[in-house]
Design a protein around this motif. Sequence first.
Motif, PDB file in Angstrom:
ATOM      1  N   GLN A   1     -11.092  11.801   4.534  1.00  0.00           N
ATOM      2  CA  GLN A   1     -12.175  11.367   5.417  1.00  0.00           C
ATOM      3  C   GLN A   1     -12.861  12.570   6.029  1.00  0.00           C
ATOM      4  O   GLN A   1     -12.210  13.512   6.497  1.00  0.00           O
TER       5      GLN A   1
ATOM      6  N   SER B   1      -2.971  11.409  11.283  1.00  0.00           N
ATOM      7  CA  SER B   1      -2.584  10.307  10.411  1.00  0.00           C
ATOM      8  C   SER B   1      -3.783  10.145   9.487  1.00  0.00           C
ATOM      9  O   SER B   1      -4.911  10.000   9.974  1.00  0.00           O
TER      10      SER B   1
ATOM     11  N   ARG C   1      -7.092   5.399   5.752  1.00  0.00           N
ATOM     12  CA  ARG C   1      -6.535   4.521   4.722  1.00  0.00           C
ATOM     13  C   ARG C   1      -7.570   3.497   4.262  1.00  0.00           C
ATOM     14  O   ARG C   1      -8.363   2.990   5.054  1.00  0.00           O
TER      15      ARG C   1
ATOM     16  N   GLY D   1      -4.474   0.282   2.135  1.00  0.00           N
ATOM     17  CA  GLY D   1      -3.119   0.736   2.384  1.00  0.00           C
ATOM     18  C   GLY D   1      -2.813   2.124   1.843  1.00  0.00           C
ATOM     19  O   GLY D   1      -1.731   2.653   2.064  1.00  0.00           O
ATOM     20  N   ARG D   2      -3.766   2.726   1.138  1.00  0.00           N
ATOM     21  CA  ARG D   2      -3.544   4.057   0.569  1.00  0.00           C
ATOM     22  C   ARG D   2      -4.270   5.120   1.375  1.00  0.00           C
ATOM     23  O   ARG D   2      -5.387   4.895   1.844  1.00  0.00           O
ATOM     24  N   PRO D   3      -3.655   6.311   1.519  1.00  0.00           N
ATOM     25  CA  PRO D   3      -4.341   7.392   2.230  1.00  0.00           C
ATOM     26  C   PRO D   3      -5.535   7.906   1.426  1.00  0.00           C
ATOM     27  O   PRO D   3      -5.474   7.966   0.187  1.00  0.00           O
ATOM     28  N   VAL D   4      -6.619   8.202   2.147  1.00  0.00           N
ATOM     29  CA  VAL D   4      -7.842   8.734   1.528  1.00  0.00           C
ATOM     30  C   VAL D   4      -8.361   9.903   2.355  1.00  0.00           C
ATOM     31  O   VAL D   4      -7.998  10.055   3.524  1.00  0.00           O
TER      32      VAL D   4
ATOM     33  N   THR E   1      -5.351  13.576   2.349  1.00  0.00           N
ATOM     34  CA  THR E   1      -4.465  12.404   2.297  1.00  0.00           C
ATOM     35  C   THR E   1      -3.097  12.667   2.915  1.00  0.00           C
ATOM     36  O   THR E   1      -2.314  11.741   3.099  1.00  0.00           O
TER      37      THR E   1
ATOM     38  N   VAL F   1     -13.896   3.569   5.652  1.00  0.00           N
ATOM     39  CA  VAL F   1     -12.434   3.454   5.610  1.00  0.00           C
ATOM     40  C   VAL F   1     -11.997   2.260   6.447  1.00  0.00           C
ATOM     41  O   VAL F   1     -12.702   1.835   7.357  1.00  0.00           O
TER      42      VAL F   1
END
Length: 124
Positions: free
Chosen positions: A112, A101, A104, A107-110, A68, A32
Amino acid sequence: EPISFRVGTPTRAGSPEPSALPGAGALLIDQVEVPVVLDRRSPLPRFPQSLKHAGVEGMARLSFVVDTHGRVELGTAQVVESTHPSFALAVQATLPRLRFSPARVGGRPVRQLVEFPVQFRIDR
């Protein structure tokens, strides 16, 4: 007597077979661009009273996937290591209320996969 918790930074989880993980498909910290960060307003685990009164310190380390939206995917939580079962239970009880948080990429949430160490210490 005061109690202090040291909540470690979520890190790369160990390397079990990815297909065997409940969180299969989640990225690791080295995959990430921005790793998950614990929200400072998240509640801390409660020090188990029986261990506190006995003066027992210890730790618990759990792995889980942060989604996300910055929430723990509860079905992915696993105890990696714990010096006493009550410490692991204390951390597990807090998981539904933890907020992060999200990680990312581009710029996109992923999602983890993280390891989450918590130290239970009695300040003397």
